[in-house]
Design a protein around this motif. Sequence first.
Motif, mmCIF file in Angstrom:
data_model
loop_
_atom_site.group_PDB
_atom_site.id
_atom_site.type_symbol
_atom_site.label_atom_id
_atom_site.label_comp_id
_atom_site.label_asym_id
_atom_site.label_seq_id
_atom_site.Cartn_x
_atom_site.Cartn_y
_atom_site.Cartn_z
ATOM 1 N N MET A 1 0.835 -1.208 0.000
ATOM 2 C CA MET A 1 0.000 0.000 0.000
ATOM 3 C C MET A 1 0.865 1.252 0.000
ATOM 4 S SD MET A 1 -3.098 -0.873 -0.245
ATOM 5 C CE MET A 1 -4.337 0.128 0.488
ATOM 6 N N CYS B 1 1.974 1.910 -3.685
ATOM 7 C CA CYS B 1 0.919 2.453 -4.550
ATOM 8 C C CYS B 1 0.485 3.842 -4.082
ATOM 9 C CB CYS B 1 -0.288 1.523 -4.579
ATOM 10 S SG CYS B 1 0.129 -0.208 -4.874
ATOM 11 N N GLN C 1 -7.402 5.782 -4.832
ATOM 12 C CA GLN C 1 -7.822 4.423 -4.484
ATOM 13 C C GLN C 1 -7.279 3.937 -3.131
ATOM 14 O OE1 GLN C 1 -6.116 4.993 -7.408
ATOM 15 N NE2 GLN C 1 -7.777 5.190 -8.888
ATOM 16 N N PRO C 2 -5.988 4.186 -2.796
ATOM 17 C CA PRO C 2 -5.500 3.707 -1.495
ATOM 18 C C PRO C 2 -6.235 4.357 -0.324
ATOM 19 C CG PRO C 2 -3.657 4.161 -2.953
ATOM 20 C CD PRO C 2 -4.881 4.720 -3.618
ATOM 21 N N LEU D 1 -9.486 2.290 -0.108
ATOM 22 C CA LEU D 1 -9.306 0.889 0.276
ATOM 23 C C LEU D 1 -8.904 0.766 1.756
ATOM 24 C CD1 LEU D 1 -9.634 -1.837 -1.109
ATOM 25 C CD2 LEU D 1 -7.151 -1.952 -1.285
ATOM 26 N N THR E 1 -4.896 -6.635 -0.977
ATOM 27 C CA THR E 1 -4.069 -5.539 -1.488
ATOM 28 C C THR E 1 -4.631 -5.163 -2.859
ATOM 29 O OG1 THR E 1 -2.521 -6.948 -2.684
ATOM 30 C CG2 THR E 1 -1.975 -6.448 -0.385
ATOM 31 N N CYS E 2 -3.999 -4.197 -3.497
ATOM 32 C CA CYS E 2 -4.460 -3.805 -4.829
ATOM 33 C C CYS E 2 -4.339 -4.981 -5.795
ATOM 34 C CB CYS E 2 -3.657 -2.626 -5.362
ATOM 35 S SG CYS E 2 -3.452 -1.269 -4.201
ATOM 36 N N HIS F 1 -6.151 -6.357 -9.149
ATOM 37 C CA HIS F 1 -5.484 -5.837 -10.346
ATOM 38 C C HIS F 1 -4.143 -6.512 -10.568
ATOM 39 C CE1 HIS F 1 -8.320 -2.542 -10.516
ATOM 40 N NE2 HIS F 1 -8.025 -2.203 -9.281
ATOM 41 N N THR G 1 -6.031 -1.778 -16.541
ATOM 42 C CA THR G 1 -7.153 -2.257 -15.736
ATOM 43 C C THR G 1 -8.078 -3.150 -16.559
ATOM 44 O OG1 THR G 1 -7.147 0.005 -14.940
ATOM 45 C CG2 THR G 1 -8.821 -1.434 -14.035
ATOM 46 N N HIS H 1 -11.608 -4.737 -17.472
ATOM 47 C CA HIS H 1 -12.993 -4.293 -17.328
ATOM 48 C C HIS H 1 -13.941 -5.490 -17.260
ATOM 49 C CE1 HIS H 1 -11.714 -0.204 -17.816
ATOM 50 N NE2 HIS H 1 -11.123 -0.503 -18.954
ATOM 51 N N ARG I 1 -16.113 -7.487 -15.506
ATOM 52 C CA ARG I 1 -16.856 -7.353 -14.256
ATOM 53 C C ARG I 1 -16.942 -8.673 -13.491
ATOM 54 N NH1 ARG I 1 -19.801 -2.999 -12.549
ATOM 55 N NH2 ARG I 1 -17.980 -1.885 -13.256
ATOM 56 N N TYR J 1 -14.057 -9.375 -11.196
ATOM 57 C CA TYR J 1 -14.055 -8.625 -9.932
ATOM 58 C C TYR J 1 -15.070 -9.225 -8.946
ATOM 59 C CZ TYR J 1 -11.296 -4.958 -12.248
ATOM 60 O OH TYR J 1 -10.324 -4.265 -12.903
ATOM 61 N N ILE K 1 -19.948 -4.424 -7.654
ATOM 62 C CA ILE K 1 -19.208 -3.186 -7.920
ATOM 63 C C ILE K 1 -20.168 -2.000 -8.046
ATOM 64 C CG2 ILE K 1 -17.532 -2.077 -9.475
ATOM 65 C CD1 ILE K 1 -16.550 -4.696 -8.037
ATOM 66 N N MET L 1 -18.928 -0.188 -4.975
ATOM 67 C CA MET L 1 -17.796 0.632 -5.459
ATOM 68 C C MET L 1 -18.304 1.508 -6.611
ATOM 69 S SD MET L 1 -14.626 -2.120 -5.711
ATOM 70 C CE MET L 1 -13.401 -0.838 -5.944
ATOM 71 N N HIS M 1 -14.020 4.616 -9.883
ATOM 72 C CA HIS M 1 -14.745 3.732 -8.980
ATOM 73 C C HIS M 1 -14.277 4.007 -7.556
ATOM 74 C CE1 HIS M 1 -15.464 1.633 -12.780
ATOM 75 N NE2 HIS M 1 -16.558 1.207 -12.192
ATOM 76 N N HIS N 1 -13.096 3.342 -4.206
ATOM 77 C CA HIS N 1 -12.471 2.150 -3.621
ATOM 78 C C HIS N 1 -12.716 2.024 -2.121
ATOM 79 C CE1 HIS N 1 -10.735 1.541 -7.535
ATOM 80 N NE2 HIS N 1 -10.025 0.498 -7.124
HETATM 81 C C1 HEC Z 1 -11.761 -5.580 -4.377
HETATM 82 C C2 HEC Z 1 -11.260 -5.307 -5.695
HETATM 83 C C3 HEC Z 1 -10.358 -4.100 -5.895
HETATM 84 C C4 HEC Z 1 -9.261 -3.745 -5.159
HETATM 85 C C5 HEC Z 1 -8.701 -4.422 -3.922
HETATM 86 C C6 HEC Z 1 -8.664 -2.611 -5.815
HETATM 87 N N1 HEC Z 1 -9.404 -2.282 -6.917
HETATM 88 FE FE1 HEC Z 1 -8.971 -0.831 -8.290
HETATM 89 N N2 HEC Z 1 -10.661 -1.288 -9.319
HETATM 90 C C7 HEC Z 1 -11.555 -2.276 -8.990
HETATM 91 C C8 HEC Z 1 -12.669 -2.250 -9.923
HETATM 92 C C9 HEC Z 1 -13.877 -3.176 -9.905
HETATM 93 C C10 HEC Z 1 -12.390 -1.216 -10.845
HETATM 94 C C11 HEC Z 1 -13.231 -0.814 -12.054
HETATM 95 C C12 HEC Z 1 -12.757 -1.587 -13.248
HETATM 96 C C13 HEC Z 1 -13.574 -1.283 -14.455
HETATM 97 O O1 HEC Z 1 -13.346 -0.254 -15.082
HETATM 98 O O2 HEC Z 1 -14.439 -2.075 -14.786
HETATM 99 C C14 HEC Z 1 -11.116 -0.630 -10.427
HETATM 100 C C15 HEC Z 1 -10.491 0.409 -11.094
HETATM 101 C C16 HEC Z 1 -9.253 0.943 -10.746
HETATM 102 C C17 HEC Z 1 -8.566 1.983 -11.476
HETATM 103 C C18 HEC Z 1 -9.056 2.656 -12.747
HETATM 104 C C19 HEC Z 1 -9.811 3.911 -12.442
HETATM 105 C C20 HEC Z 1 -11.187 3.670 -11.880
HETATM 106 O O3 HEC Z 1 -11.444 4.050 -10.723
HETATM 107 O O4 HEC Z 1 -12.054 3.101 -12.568
HETATM 108 C C21 HEC Z 1 -7.396 2.246 -10.807
HETATM 109 C C22 HEC Z 1 -6.353 3.287 -11.159
HETATM 110 C C23 HEC Z 1 -7.355 1.352 -9.658
HETATM 111 N N3 HEC Z 1 -8.505 0.578 -9.659
HETATM 112 C C24 HEC Z 1 -6.329 1.321 -8.746
HETATM 113 C C25 HEC Z 1 -6.337 0.552 -7.586
HETATM 114 C C26 HEC Z 1 -5.343 0.648 -6.534
HETATM 115 C C27 HEC Z 1 -4.154 1.568 -6.538
HETATM 116 C C28 HEC Z 1 -5.701 -0.253 -5.587
HETATM 117 C C29 HEC Z 1 -5.061 -0.468 -4.245
HETATM 118 C C30 HEC Z 1 -5.063 0.682 -3.345
HETATM 119 C C31 HEC Z 1 -6.912 -0.920 -6.031
HETATM 120 N N4 HEC Z 1 -7.271 -0.383 -7.242
HETATM 121 C C32 HEC Z 1 -7.558 -1.945 -5.360
HETATM 122 C C33 HEC Z 1 -11.444 -3.180 -7.956
HETATM 123 C C34 HEC Z 1 -10.449 -3.173 -7.001
#
Ligand code: HEC
Length: 320
Positions: free
Chosen positions: A194, A197, A220-221, A224, A238-239, A243, A249, A251, A253, A256, A281, A285, A297, A299
């Motif tokens: 974390m 990121c 996002q951090p 989360l 974790t991220c 991812h 990223t 898409h 669904r 996820y 989601i 989210m 989205h 987080h």
């Molecule tokens: C529990 C699942 C999950 C975790 C854990 C997670 N993400 Fe995501 N993240 C997603 C989803 C679902 C999307 C949307 C994807 C899509 O466009 O369909 C996303 C999208 C993103 C995007 C693209 C922008 C957006 O918001 O659509 C970024 C950048 C990103 N995540 C960064 C991170 C980072 C950095 C972390 C750790 C701090 C993290 N993610 C942790 C599920 C997660």
Amino acid sequence: MADSELAQQLLQQGEYDDSLRDQTFRFQKKAGQFLVSTSAGQGRAVAKQNSVPLTNEPSVSVAVNWLLGSGTHAQTPLAIQADGTRGIEMRWSSFHGDGKLNVTPDHDEYDSFRAGTLECFGRPMDAMDVRSCIGCHSTVVPPPPLPLTSQTMIANVGCERCHGPRKKHVVLAERGLPEQIKPMIDQHDAGAHMETCSACHRDERSVSPDSTAAERARFQPYGLKKSECYLQSSGELTCSTCHDPHDTTSHDRGQYIQQCQSCHQPQASAICPEEPSGDCIECHMPLTPWTQGIAFHDHWIRIVAGTASHESKTDLEASP
Ligand code: HEC
Ligand code: HEC
Ligand code: HEC
Ligand code: HEC
Ligand code: HEC
Ligand code: HEC
């Protein structure tokens, strides 16, 4: 910038009219440089303090030498002096990779600008701005007074930015001993992960008290780390649970939802009383609009007001 696809598109287009400023920018390529010119005296210009005088010439140009962003959401051009002491974040960016220009996010304070200053091209940047901006979009930035050139720095986010310097690892791996030197950053440790990121994607340390829900959703951090899923899963989340940090990223669904369900199983964890096999989601989210059609989205995985099926979805809001 000069060799980018966007530069080719803009050269074909020739110019861009900024209706908010009643100003025209013209594009040209000369001696390998991408030049932007505008008439410095134009526009709804007002007197502002602390502006950097540009020149007394009525029509001026700058060489745009950097283009930041992969283009998924946007690409923003910069004109940066090689010694890194000043720069300009250009007034216009390209959004969603379609090559069409529009006002760069957060530039409304420059809708009015002082003619004859750097402001007629966009937001003037000092040495600190230049380094922080480039710093989050590259792997290695040389310390001052070294210049910012393609020789001194590694652009884009490369391996070493997340794994730490690995030269010794590579040397030993070539001798068949990769395990002798561990990565400097253990990406399987949730805290260290974390931290890595957060340096760019930002957490609570970057959130100001007057931030909007949209700004917070962009970090996002930040989200989360506030989620019960993160707090109560003893370092399991974790991220990279959701991812692949080496790829764009996904898409998909379904993928996820599977991740959510890997923990939220009957007997093992809490089950959704609302839609246990729905699109997690969308409700937990939600997509939160930021600017220029860009949305993130949120987080902070939680029960969001207005997502229960008996409630009206139009009240959906991301409360702080
Ligand atoms: C529990 C699942 C999950 C975790 C854990 C997670 N993400 Fe995501 N993240 C997603 C989803 C679902 C999307 C949307 C994807 C899509 O466009 O369909 C996303 C999208 C993103 C995007 C693209 C922008 C957006 O918001 O659509 C970024 C950048 C990103 N995540 C960064 C991170 C980072 C950095 C972390 C750790 C701090 C993290 N993610 C942790 C599920 C997660
Ligand atoms: C040096 C800064 C930096 C660090 C560290 C960093 N990122 Fe990013 N990340 C970016 C930037 C900048 C982008 C936007 C894409 C671009 O313009 O290159 C991005 C984009 C992403 C995206 C979206 C990719 C897409 O589809 O556009 C994800 C997901 C992501 N990062 C995850 C992570 C995770 C997970 C970590 C930690 C292991 C991490 N990043 C660490 C700067 C960083
Ligand atoms: C604290 C680190 C940080 C700083 C400082 C920063 N960025 Fe970023 N930037 C990111 C991250 C992380 C992303 C990817 C997630 C997002 O879009 O918010 C990003 C995304 C972008 C994007 C969209 C990229 C895409 O995938 O479409 C552009 C354009 C951009 N930044 C330009 C800039 C410019 C120009 C500056 C300086 C004036 C700057 N950034 C300063 C971290 C940073
Ligand atoms: C944005 C941050 C980021 C960047 C950039 C990055 N990695 Fe990673 N890498 C990670 C994370 C996080 C993991 C752990 C993934 C997991 O937990 O499954 C990882 C895992 C790995 C692994 C698997 C070994 C292990 O410890 O699990 C290898 C090999 C690897 N990365 C190589 C590379 C190489 C080579 C590059 C450059 C081309 C690179 N990485 C760039 C974040 C990054
Ligand atoms: C690593 C395991 C893990 C993953 C993956 C995970 N969660 Fe959780 N989540 C938990 C734990 C643990 C809790 C705390 C309650 C419990 O024990 O079930 C929780 C709590 C929740 C809550 C209740 C939050 C609150 O504030 O009361 C919601 C809603 C939730 N998760 C939805 C999701 C969604 C949606 C996803 C996928 C995007 C997801 N979770 C992914 C472990 C996880
Ligand atoms: C239609 C919107 C919607 C969808 C889709 C949805 N949820 Fe929920 N979820 C809610 C609402 C609303 C609550 C709060 C219900 C309540 O408190 O009565 C909730 C509660 C939860 C809780 C907390 C349960 C508890 O006992 O504390 C978890 C965990 C959860 N959802 C996980 C998920 C997962 C995982 C998915 C996808 C498989 C999912 N949700 C799909 C709206 C939704």
